[in-house]
Scaffold this motif. Sequence first.
Motif, short mmCIF file in Angstrom:
data_model
loop_
_atom_site.label_atom_id
_atom_site.label_comp_id
_atom_site.label_asym_id
_atom_site.label_seq_id
_atom_site.Cartn_x
_atom_site.Cartn_y
_atom_site.Cartn_z
N THR A 158 -59.09 -33.83 -55.30
CA THR A 158 -60.44 -33.24 -55.38
C THR A 158 -61.26 -34.19 -56.25
O THR A 158 -60.71 -35.12 -56.86
CB THR A 158 -60.48 -31.81 -55.99
N ARG A 169 -45.90 -21.56 -63.45
CA ARG A 169 -47.08 -20.96 -64.06
C ARG A 169 -46.88 -19.46 -64.13
O ARG A 169 -46.41 -18.83 -63.18
CB ARG A 169 -48.28 -21.29 -63.18
N LEU A 207 -55.74 -18.08 -59.39
CA LEU A 207 -56.00 -19.40 -58.79
C LEU A 207 -57.41 -19.50 -58.20
O LEU A 207 -57.97 -18.50 -57.74
CB LEU A 207 -54.99 -19.64 -57.66
N THR A 250 -55.51 -13.64 -57.20
CA THR A 250 -56.30 -13.29 -58.38
C THR A 250 -55.43 -12.65 -59.46
O THR A 250 -55.94 -12.11 -60.43
CB THR A 250 -57.43 -12.30 -58.01
N VAL A 284 -62.59 -13.00 -58.02
CA VAL A 284 -61.97 -14.24 -57.55
C VAL A 284 -62.86 -15.43 -57.94
O VAL A 284 -64.08 -15.30 -58.01
CB VAL A 284 -61.76 -14.20 -56.02
N ALA A 333 -60.82 -15.14 -68.69
CA ALA A 333 -60.24 -16.40 -68.20
C ALA A 333 -58.83 -16.53 -68.73
O ALA A 333 -58.57 -17.23 -69.71
CB ALA A 333 -61.09 -17.58 -68.64
O1 TXA Z 1 -61.40 -28.64 -60.96
C1 TXA Z 1 -60.71 -27.64 -60.82
O2 TXA Z 1 -61.15 -26.49 -61.01
C2 TXA Z 1 -59.25 -27.84 -60.37
C3 TXA Z 1 -59.26 -28.38 -58.95
C4 TXA Z 1 -57.88 -28.51 -58.37
O3 TXA Z 1 -60.10 -27.60 -58.15
N1 TXA Z 1 -58.52 -26.62 -60.46
C5 TXA Z 1 -58.13 -26.07 -61.64
O4 TXA Z 1 -57.36 -24.93 -61.48
O5 TXA Z 1 -58.44 -26.54 -62.72
P1 TXA Z 1 -56.52 -24.31 -62.68
O6 TXA Z 1 -55.74 -23.21 -62.04
O7 TXA Z 1 -55.75 -25.37 -63.39
O8 TXA Z 1 -57.59 -23.67 -63.61
C6 TXA Z 1 -58.33 -22.56 -63.13
C7 TXA Z 1 -58.77 -21.67 -64.25
C8 TXA Z 1 -57.62 -21.00 -64.98
O9 TXA Z 1 -57.92 -21.03 -66.37
C9 TXA Z 1 -57.65 -19.58 -64.45
O10 TXA Z 1 -57.18 -18.65 -65.38
C10 TXA Z 1 -59.11 -19.38 -64.14
O11 TXA Z 1 -59.55 -20.62 -63.68
N2 TXA Z 1 -59.29 -18.40 -63.06
C11 TXA Z 1 -58.99 -18.56 -61.76
N3 TXA Z 1 -59.19 -17.43 -61.07
C12 TXA Z 1 -59.64 -16.52 -61.96
C13 TXA Z 1 -60.01 -15.14 -61.88
N4 TXA Z 1 -59.96 -14.46 -60.74
N5 TXA Z 1 -60.41 -14.52 -63.01
C14 TXA Z 1 -60.46 -15.20 -64.17
N6 TXA Z 1 -60.12 -16.51 -64.33
C15 TXA Z 1 -59.70 -17.15 -63.24
#
Ligand code: TXA
Length: 314
Positions: A23, A48, A54, A102, A108, A213
Amino acid sequence: MIGTDLDLAARLLREGKLVAVPTETVYGLAANALNPAAVAEIYEVKQRPSFNPLIVHCASVDEAKKYVSNFPEIAEKLADKFWPGPLSLLLPKSELVPDIVTAGLPNVVVRVPSHPILRELLNKLDFPLAAPSANPFKQISPTKAEHVEQHLGDKIPYILDGGSSEHGLESTILSLVNSPPVLLRHGAITQEEIDGITGSLNSAIENDKNPQAPGQLKQHYSSNKPLRIYRDLAEELQRFKDKKVSVLHFGPNELQGDFNYQLSETKDFKEAAANLFKYMHIADADKSDLILAPRVPEKGIGKAINDRLGRAEH
Ligand code: TXA
Ligand code: MG
């Protein structure tokens, strides 16, 4: 296996397998977001905790709208300005999104990425991709296909190579669940840019127990070696004179460690952000005992850089 075969990547994803994808921010560990078993595999491979939800990556704004139950005016404005690109929006989820994506939460996070190869892949698929950064839990995020290979190569069938990530830092996450919007994670789009559209934001970032978060752990992005943030490099070099140190520099510096990595000679934030995780990976693998990292001015992308370094310190 690392490669550039988009058809193979698409086929594996359709079969419910995991594929690491490039990405514009960092590499992601992707699965069909609508297939709960495939998504479960992400948690398994990344080790994780399953309470950490996600991001859902979509091919277009219209696609993203299918996975939320409400797309308010402010979301339209932000999408117009920043999508495709490194902004992630938290919104109430639609029924199409499986609970495992989620972690059982009612909201989401969706984003429309701008990386041309990932866009081509998403256009081949008739489902969105759930993907966290493609690093093992708590470790440094990958900005090259080789970083993914190093940590997860034996656990996933394919790593789609899209070169070095342009931004090198994760997306900015903004919650639009309540008004006014709340900034959940500093990232590649700056707070100032978002303020331009939303008016001033609330920030939930400094609150360690932030329930909105769950993934924003205080310690994260960690190297295997200790990493310390310096204010006075001379003092730190003196303190660790009996050890071998790797130093990350922001701008020219006459003071040098045993190994030295320049985030940006001209103190350019974008360049420093793009280099940060890459040099953290290299410094972690060199022959030093510890890593010394700078604090950069707290403005623009500097906030995201300081945030990641703060969470990496240990
Ligand atoms: O740049 C990015 O966002 C990258 C690329 C791959 O897209 N993805 C990324 O994903 O950094 P991750 O999973 O490492 O970090 C996503 C963050 C996590 O802290 C997660 O808790 C939060 O986003 N998150 C995701 N879905 C959520 C939800 N439904 N409610 C609250 N927090 C959420
Ligand atoms: Mg991550």
